[in-house]
Write a protein that holds these residues in place. Structure first.
Motif, PDB file in Angstrom:
ATOM      1  N   GLU A   1       0.347  -1.190  -0.184  1.00  0.00           N
ATOM      2  CA  GLU A   1      -0.462   0.121  -0.375  1.00  0.00           C
ATOM      3  C   GLU A   1       0.886   1.004  -0.069  1.00  0.00           C
ATOM      4  OE1 GLU A   1      -3.230   0.507   2.347  1.00  0.00           O
ATOM      5  OE2 GLU A   1      -4.106  -0.831   0.484  1.00  0.00           O
ATOM      6  N   ALA A   2       2.276   1.679   0.694  1.00  0.00           N
ATOM      7  CA  ALA A   2       2.735   2.895   0.557  1.00  0.00           C
ATOM      8  C   ALA A   2       4.521   1.737   0.657  1.00  0.00           C
ATOM      9  CB  ALA A   2       2.999   2.822   1.301  1.00  0.00           C
ATOM     10  N   THR A   3       5.552   3.073   0.110  1.00  0.00           N
ATOM     11  CA  THR A   3       6.726   2.943   0.084  1.00  0.00           C
ATOM     12  C   THR A   3       7.591   3.680  -0.268  1.00  0.00           C
ATOM     13  OG1 THR A   3       8.887   0.999  -0.537  1.00  0.00           O
ATOM     14  CG2 THR A   3       7.052   1.687  -2.467  1.00  0.00           C
ATOM     15  N   ILE A   4       8.699   4.319   0.449  1.00  0.00           N
ATOM     16  CA  ILE A   4       9.468   5.334   0.240  1.00  0.00           C
ATOM     17  C   ILE A   4      10.455   4.604  -1.029  1.00  0.00           C
ATOM     18  CG2 ILE A   4       9.264   6.535   2.069  1.00  0.00           C
ATOM     19  CD1 ILE A   4      11.836   5.396   2.934  1.00  0.00           C
ATOM     20  N   ASP A   5      10.381   3.920  -1.452  1.00  0.00           N
ATOM     21  CA  ASP A   5      11.498   3.108  -2.047  1.00  0.00           C
ATOM     22  C   ASP A   5      11.420   2.280  -3.405  1.00  0.00           C
ATOM     23  OD1 ASP A   5      14.188   1.980  -2.406  1.00  0.00           O
ATOM     24  OD2 ASP A   5      14.442   0.168  -0.320  1.00  0.00           O
ATOM     25  N   ALA A   6      10.802   2.791  -3.708  1.00  0.00           N
ATOM     26  CA  ALA A   6      10.357   1.710  -5.313  1.00  0.00           C
ATOM     27  C   ALA A   6      10.966   3.440  -6.392  1.00  0.00           C
ATOM     28  CB  ALA A   6       8.692   2.610  -5.608  1.00  0.00           C
ATOM     29  N   ILE A   7      10.694   2.638  -8.077  1.00  0.00           N
ATOM     30  CA  ILE A   7      11.466   2.707  -9.084  1.00  0.00           C
ATOM     31  C   ILE A   7      10.633   2.753 -10.339  1.00  0.00           C
ATOM     32  CG2 ILE A   7      13.655   1.865 -10.378  1.00  0.00           C
ATOM     33  CD1 ILE A   7      14.737   2.998  -8.197  1.00  0.00           C
ATOM     34  N   ASP A   8      10.060   3.779 -10.165  1.00  0.00           N
ATOM     35  CA  ASP A   8       9.220   3.742 -11.753  1.00  0.00           C
ATOM     36  C   ASP A   8       9.246   3.775 -12.598  1.00  0.00           C
ATOM     37  OD1 ASP A   8      10.305   6.215 -12.573  1.00  0.00           O
ATOM     38  OD2 ASP A   8       8.739   7.436 -12.585  1.00  0.00           O
ATOM     39  N   TYR A   9       8.275   3.964 -13.539  1.00  0.00           N
ATOM     40  CA  TYR A   9       8.504   3.479 -14.629  1.00  0.00           C
ATOM     41  C   TYR A   9       9.526   3.524 -15.737  1.00  0.00           C
ATOM     42  CZ  TYR A   9       5.552   7.209 -15.738  1.00  0.00           C
ATOM     43  OH  TYR A   9       5.367   8.911 -15.852  1.00  0.00           O
ATOM     44  N   ARG A  10       9.824   4.863 -15.261  1.00  0.00           N
ATOM     45  CA  ARG A  10      11.270   6.210 -15.621  1.00  0.00           C
ATOM     46  C   ARG A  10      12.467   4.805 -15.021  1.00  0.00           C
ATOM     47  NH1 ARG A  10      10.280  11.408 -14.063  1.00  0.00           N
ATOM     48  NH2 ARG A  10       9.100  10.200 -11.688  1.00  0.00           N
ATOM     49  N   GLY A  11      12.035   4.459 -13.837  1.00  0.00           N
ATOM     50  CA  GLY A  11      13.509   4.111 -13.504  1.00  0.00           C
ATOM     51  C   GLY A  11      14.201   4.946 -12.032  1.00  0.00           C
ATOM     52  N   ALA A  12      13.100   6.011 -11.733  1.00  0.00           N
ATOM     53  CA  ALA A  12      13.086   7.054 -11.364  1.00  0.00           C
ATOM     54  C   ALA A  12      12.566   6.525  -9.672  1.00  0.00           C
ATOM     55  CB  ALA A  12      12.930   8.618 -11.638  1.00  0.00           C
ATOM     56  N   PRO A  13      14.023   7.572  -8.592  1.00  0.00           N
ATOM     57  CA  PRO A  13      13.493   6.177  -7.162  1.00  0.00           C
ATOM     58  C   PRO A  13      12.573   7.182  -6.818  1.00  0.00           C
ATOM     59  CG  PRO A  13      15.142   8.063  -7.273  1.00  0.00           C
ATOM     60  CD  PRO A  13      15.598   7.842  -8.663  1.00  0.00           C
ATOM     61  N   VAL A  14      11.331   6.291  -6.626  1.00  0.00           N
ATOM     62  CA  VAL A  14      10.599   7.649  -6.219  1.00  0.00           C
ATOM     63  C   VAL A  14       9.477   7.389  -4.839  1.00  0.00           C
ATOM     64  CG1 VAL A  14       8.932   8.243  -8.298  1.00  0.00           C
ATOM     65  CG2 VAL A  14       8.647   5.839  -7.170  1.00  0.00           C
ATOM     66  N   ILE A  15       8.604   7.871  -4.117  1.00  0.00           N
ATOM     67  CA  ILE A  15       8.296   8.045  -2.807  1.00  0.00           C
ATOM     68  C   ILE A  15       6.243   7.095  -3.208  1.00  0.00           C
ATOM     69  CG2 ILE A  15       7.226   7.889  -1.107  1.00  0.00           C
ATOM     70  CD1 ILE A  15       9.371  10.204  -1.005  1.00  0.00           C
ATOM     71  N   SER A  16       6.046   5.944  -2.898  1.00  0.00           N
ATOM     72  CA  SER A  16       4.629   5.411  -3.873  1.00  0.00           C
ATOM     73  C   SER A  16       3.421   5.474  -2.877  1.00  0.00           C
ATOM     74  CB  SER A  16       4.821   5.083  -4.992  1.00  0.00           C
ATOM     75  OG  SER A  16       3.551   4.439  -5.417  1.00  0.00           O
ATOM     76  N   ALA A  17       2.075   5.286  -3.013  1.00  0.00           N
ATOM     77  CA  ALA A  17       1.314   4.954  -2.795  1.00  0.00           C
ATOM     78  C   ALA A  17      -0.097   4.663  -3.750  1.00  0.00           C
ATOM     79  CB  ALA A  17       0.055   6.311  -2.208  1.00  0.00           C
ATOM     80  N   MET A  18      -0.094   2.689  -3.285  1.00  0.00           N
ATOM     81  CA  MET A  18      -1.292   2.864  -3.949  1.00  0.00           C
ATOM     82  C   MET A  18      -2.564   2.188  -3.290  1.00  0.00           C
ATOM     83  SD  MET A  18       2.088   1.737  -3.251  1.00  0.00           S
ATOM     84  CE  MET A  18       3.006   0.663  -3.448  1.00  0.00           C
ATOM     85  N   LYS A  19      -3.397   1.974  -4.381  1.00  0.00           N
ATOM     86  CA  LYS A  19      -4.633   1.358  -3.094  1.00  0.00           C
ATOM     87  C   LYS A  19      -5.495   0.913  -4.096  1.00  0.00           C
ATOM     88  CE  LYS A  19      -4.994   3.556   0.307  1.00  0.00           C
ATOM     89  NZ  LYS A  19      -4.926   3.572   1.777  1.00  0.00           N
ATOM     90  N   LYS A  20      -6.215   0.173  -4.449  1.00  0.00           N
ATOM     91  CA  LYS A  20      -6.865  -1.081  -5.078  1.00  0.00           C
ATOM     92  C   LYS A  20      -8.576  -0.027  -5.406  1.00  0.00           C
ATOM     93  CE  LYS A  20      -8.540  -5.891  -6.133  1.00  0.00           C
ATOM     94  NZ  LYS A  20      -9.778  -5.119  -7.007  1.00  0.00           N
ATOM     95  N   VAL A  21      -9.286   0.109  -7.012  1.00  0.00           N
ATOM     96  CA  VAL A  21     -10.472   0.602  -6.801  1.00  0.00           C
ATOM     97  C   VAL A  21     -10.985  -0.443  -6.394  1.00  0.00           C
ATOM     98  CG1 VAL A  21     -11.753   2.115  -7.750  1.00  0.00           C
ATOM     99  CG2 VAL A  21      -9.027   2.541  -8.173  1.00  0.00           C
ATOM    100  N   PRO A  22     -12.286  -0.100  -5.523  1.00  0.00           N
ATOM    101  CA  PRO A  22     -13.322  -0.479  -5.175  1.00  0.00           C
ATOM    102  C   PRO A  22     -14.383  -0.969  -6.175  1.00  0.00           C
ATOM    103  CG  PRO A  22     -13.009   0.993  -3.482  1.00  0.00           C
ATOM    104  CD  PRO A  22     -12.362   1.249  -4.537  1.00  0.00           C
ATOM    105  N   GLY A  23     -14.635  -2.578  -6.481  1.00  0.00           N
ATOM    106  CA  GLY A  23     -15.638  -2.206  -7.528  1.00  0.00           C
ATOM    107  C   GLY A  23     -14.926  -2.453  -8.953  1.00  0.00           C
ATOM    108  N   SER A  24     -13.696  -2.690  -8.731  1.00  0.00           N
ATOM    109  CA  SER A  24     -12.797  -3.149 -10.409  1.00  0.00           C
ATOM    110  C   SER A  24     -11.762  -3.403 -10.433  1.00  0.00           C
ATOM    111  CB  SER A  24     -13.048  -1.190 -11.230  1.00  0.00           C
ATOM    112  OG  SER A  24     -11.243  -0.841  -9.967  1.00  0.00           O
ATOM    113  N   GLN A  25     -10.765  -4.096 -11.756  1.00  0.00           N
ATOM    114  CA  GLN A  25      -9.430  -4.497 -11.468  1.00  0.00           C
ATOM    115  C   GLN A  25      -8.915  -3.419 -11.366  1.00  0.00           C
ATOM    116  OE1 GLN A  25      -9.270  -7.621 -11.983  1.00  0.00           O
ATOM    117  NE2 GLN A  25     -11.463  -8.300 -11.585  1.00  0.00           N
ATOM    118  N   TRP A  26      -8.790  -2.773 -11.767  1.00  0.00           N
ATOM    119  CA  TRP A  26      -7.603  -1.799 -11.152  1.00  0.00           C
ATOM    120  C   TRP A  26      -7.368  -1.001  -9.708  1.00  0.00           C
ATOM    121  CZ3 TRP A  26     -11.584   2.911 -13.659  1.00  0.00           C
ATOM    122  CH2 TRP A  26     -12.547   2.356 -14.473  1.00  0.00           C
TER     123      TRP A  26
END
Ligand code: ADP
Length: 835
Positions: free
Chosen positions: A259-284
């Motif tokens: 759900e959350a991390t400070i130590d992520a590398i995004d699609y560009r390869g850049a270091p990022v901080i990130s929070a993640m959530k599932k959208v209820p009622g969907s596959q998203w």
């Protein structure tokens, strides 16, 4: 003042201080950075989580609204019935004209780009506004399932060949529910353009940010598919795919349930901080991320400032310490410079002293070799300076003084300094007495001897003159026949000459611990003190006195003293000088003279008395002789009377003879004509005769005469002048009988210490002590009744005394008035040599 402070090569203290302060500043900065970073990451994480939450809720809300739209449309009976009629009525021409407005009413929402009516066979039967009039592959596949729906659904985002944009469909099943028929008779598909609401919902960010981004993904097999256009990658929606297994990719993490991390590398390869959530009622899945660089940019800016500040602080401290060190160096070099100046001045001063000194100055090495000498030295020794330098000190010493050099240099070596006198020699051989003051000096770690030599010729001469003069005065003082003593202010003896010592019988050392008062007779101390005080007060310059002094053997002498005072240049009293002449003899002579005078007067008086006595003594018997001789020739004188007169004449003649004998004896004694006639004598028998004679003669009834003999008859044979001895004893016994009215007379002798001690002891009137001496003088008679009654010449005892002394003995008396008299005399006990 020359400074010997050493400059440290490296200022270690300052360096250590600098390093500590710098390291502390850096560590502080680092610590601050770390804590700020941690805090920032946490804050950002929370913020991202909140944003992700918000977006997910908005998307879910949006989806719910769409489903609600579907329900609303599906349950709009007239509308559904119209569609039904349109699809299944035979006469649908009239209806067709109604369909379009009806569909148009449904697409009132801006999102719904298109609406198509699909019959169960999948044919598009109606549409509005009409851009796409067929269902795409995506719906085609789903159609069988869609026909089973009971309420509307949202499809996933997808692309279709004939539709230019990515979209999703809200599929509403059309049910003929007014005939209680649940069969789906057709489908209404509302094509939703996500660019209108959904994508903006995802994209919008509540605060301006350069790198913040939210994106939607869904899992497709082992991949995640990006559903929206990405901020930093063009044409990525529904195209970009990433592996689910990419460890640090936020989207993959979202799929994996993180759900959350400070130590992520995004699609560009850049270091990022990130929070993640599932959208209820969907596959998203929605991920919200922001670049590390952006998060930390403020902190980095702040850190840059802090680093700059730290660098400045370090520089400032460095500068400060540098200034301190520079200052210290400056001070050190200034002091060094000043010291150098002092040193130069000293050097110059020293050079001048050396050059113009009146004394000879040498610097020698430890072997006493001259390495420096001043001009005075050259002058004094009649040698060039260059000649002196390199020369051994022994060369300028007089031959007799060379030997001592070794000892002197040893003392100098041990003590560090030394002062002595010696004799130096000039080049021409003449000698100079010098006083040397030498000192060990250390120059640059090398030891030298510095000698200052003073020519003391004149001083020596003066000393010699002074010494001679002192010697002369000392002799005068010492050998003066007059006793002289020098005392301090307390009259304590400081010096006394031999005459003084002799006079008082002390040694000079003994006198030094005493004062004049100690041997002044107590009767004179007070008088002396007054006179000394008067001299101190300058009332009198000197004073003379005749005092009595007590010698060490306690005998008292007479001294004629002259006391004077010695003052120093400040007129302060320093010493007293006592000059005392022994005048005992003079005093004695004076006393004797007085005594002689008194005696002469006494003699005169005695002689007058004697003449008076003698004339009386002689006249009395003479008168008797003449008177009774005349009576004898009277015719009427009877025979008896004649006999009586003859006896009287005889007695008077004897008396007269005795008087004349006495006078003759004393005249002989005085003229020195009496000689001893020593012969053997039987002492005991002579004494017994004497005893008999007196016992018979004297008053045996009232006086008893007792003889005691000190030796046996055998031992009483002695050599002496018996006549004089018997005369002495007779005299004494006679006197005893004369002056004793009753009691006893004891006489005799005893042997004592080689002498025969005779005694004649009576119980008579006695003699007052003051007359004990005088009764032995000629003509002296104690004036008393008895003397007067019996008469006498006063010669008996003086004859006795003269005889006793002639025989080598002494005579004395012990007596008190009323206690009787005890005359004693001695003569040597000489035993006759046996033939
Ligand atoms: P004198 O012929 O007057 O007795 P001396 O020389 O014998 O002269 O004595 C001198 C004096 O000493 C006497 O006059 C007397 O006063 C005193 N004297 C001598 N012997 C005695 C004695 N045994 N007792 C008391 N007085 C004495």
């Amino acid at each position: 003042m020359v400074s010997h402070r050493q400059k440290p090569a490296i200022p270690w203290l300052l360096i250590v201080l600098f390093v500590i302060i710098s390291a502390s500043s850096i560590l502080l900065g680092l610590f601050y950075y770390k804590s700020q970073k941690r805090r920032l990451l946490n804050d950002k994480n929370l913020e991202l989580s909140a944003i992700a939450d918000l977006k997910v809720r908005q998307i879910a809300q949006w989806r719910s609204e769409r489903i609600a739209d579907a329900i609303l449309i599906g349950e709009n009976k007239p509308f559904v019935r119209l569609l039904y009629d349109y699809l299944y009525s035979t006469n649908n021409k009239a209806i067709r004209s109604d369909i379009v407005p009806a569909l148009k009413s449904v697409t009132g929402n801006i999102e719904y780009k298109n609406i198509i009516l699909i019959d169960p066979q999948g044919r598009v039967r109606g549409h509005y506004p009409g851009q796409d009039t067929v269902i795409g592959e995506y719906l085609q596949i789903l159609l069988p399932d869609l026909l089973k729906l009971e309420s509307g659904i949202l499809t996933d985002l997808h692309e279709a060949q004939n539709i230019s944009y990515v979209h999703l469909d809200l599929v509403i099943p059309l049910i003929n529910n007014w005939q209680e028929d649940t069969t789906v008779f057709g489908l209404l598909a509302l094509r939703i353009d996500p660019e209108e609401i959904l994508y903006p919902l995802v994209k919008t960010w509540p605060v301006p940010s350069k790198s913040a981004e939210a994106l939607l993904v869904r899992q497709e097999g082992e991949e995640v598919l990006y559903l929206n256009e990405l901020r930093f990658k063009m044409n990525s929606k529904l195209v970009l795919r990433k592996s689910v297994s990419e460890e640090k990719l936020p989207e993959s993490m979202a799929v994996r349930g993180v759900e959350a991390t400070i130590d992520a590398i995004d699609y560009r390869g850049a270091p990022v901080i990130s929070a993640m959530k599932k959208v209820p009622g969907s596959q998203w899945y929605l991920t919200a991320k922001i670049n590390h660089t952006e998060v930390f940019s403020a902190l980095n800016e702040q850190m840059t400032m802090i680093i700059i500040i730290i660098i400045l602080v370090i520089l400032a401290i460095g500068l400060l310490l540098g200034i301190l060190e520079w200052n210290e160096n400056a001070r050190f070099y200034r002091e060094k410079y000043e010291a150098e100046l002092d040193h130069m001045a000293l050097r110059k001063h020293f050079d001048l002293i050396l050059k113009f000194a009146n004394d000879i100055i040498f610097l020698t090495d430890r072997n006493m070799v001259i390495i420096e000498a001043n001009d005075r030295a050259a002058e004094a020794y009649q040698r060039e300076r260059s000649e002196l330098i390199g020369m051994s000190l022994s060369k300028i010493r007089a031959p007799g003084a060379v030997k001592a050099l070794e000892n002197e240099s040893r003392i100098l070596e041990e003590k560090g300094f030394s002062t002595y006198e010696t004799i130096h020699v000039r080049k021409d051989g003449t000698q100079i007495p010098v006083e040397i003051s030498a000192r060990k000096v250390e120059i640059e770690g090398v030891k030298y001897f510095q000698s200052i030599c003073r020519d003391i010729t004149e001083r020596k001469f003066a000393e010699e003159t002074l010494r001679e003069s002192e010697e002369r005065f000392r002799k005068i003082f010492e050998e003066s026949p007059i006793s002289i003593a020098m005392t301090g202010k307390d009259l304590g003896i400081i010096r006394a000459n031999s005459a003084f010592c002799k006079m008082l019988g002390y040694k000079e050392e003994e006198l030094k611990s005493v004062t004049l008062r100690n041997f002044t007779h107590p009767d004179y101390i007070a008088g002396d003190d007054v006179s000394f005080l008067r001299m101190v007060a300058e009332e009198i310059p000197v004073y003379h006195t005749e005092n009595r002094y007590i010698r060490k053997d306690k005998t008292v002498i007479w001294g004629s003293a002259t006391m004077s005072i010695i003052r120093n240049n400040n007129d302060e009293v320093q010493y007293f000088l006592a000059m005392i002449e022994d005048i005992t003899q003079r005093k004695k002579a004076e006393a004797e003279l007085i005594a002689a005078k008194e005696k002469a007067e006494e003699s005169d008086r005695l002689k007058t008395a004697f003449l008076h006595n003698v004339s009386h003594e002689i006249r009395t018997p003479m008168n008797a002789i003449i008177g009774f001789s005349a009576l004898l020739s009277e015719p009427d004188t009877s025979e008896e009377e004649k006999q009586q007169f003859t006896d009287i004449i005889f007695q008077s003649g004897s008396q007269l003879l005795s008087i004349i004998n006495d006078i003759v004896d004393i005249a002989n004694v005085e003229s020195g004509q009496v000689k001893l006639n020593i012969k053997e004598m039987n002492l005991n028998s002579h004494l017994r005769n004497l005893d008999e004679q007196f016992s018979y003669k004297e008053k045996p009834d009232v006086i008893s005469i007792n003889l005691s003999l000190g030796l046996s008859d055998k031992k009483s044979l002695v050599m002496t002048d018996s006549t004089k001895l018997i005369q002495i004893l007779s005299n004494l016994i006679n006197n005893a009988t004369k002056f004793t009215s009753e009691g006893r007379i004891d006489f005799g002798y005893s042997l004592k210490d080689g002498y025969l001690e005779f005694f004649v002891k009576d119980t008579g009137i006695g003699i007052p002590p003051e007359h004990h001496e005088k009764i032995f003088e000629r003509f002296f008679q104690v004036d008393n009744l008895v003397s007067r009654k019996f008469g006498g010449t006063g010669l008996g005892l003086s004859i006795c005394k003269a005889y006793v002394e002639l025989m080598g003995g002494k005579i004395w008396v012990s007596s008190n008035p009323g206690e009787g008299t005890d005359f004693r005399f001695t003569i040597p006990y000489i035993i006759p040599e046996k033939l």
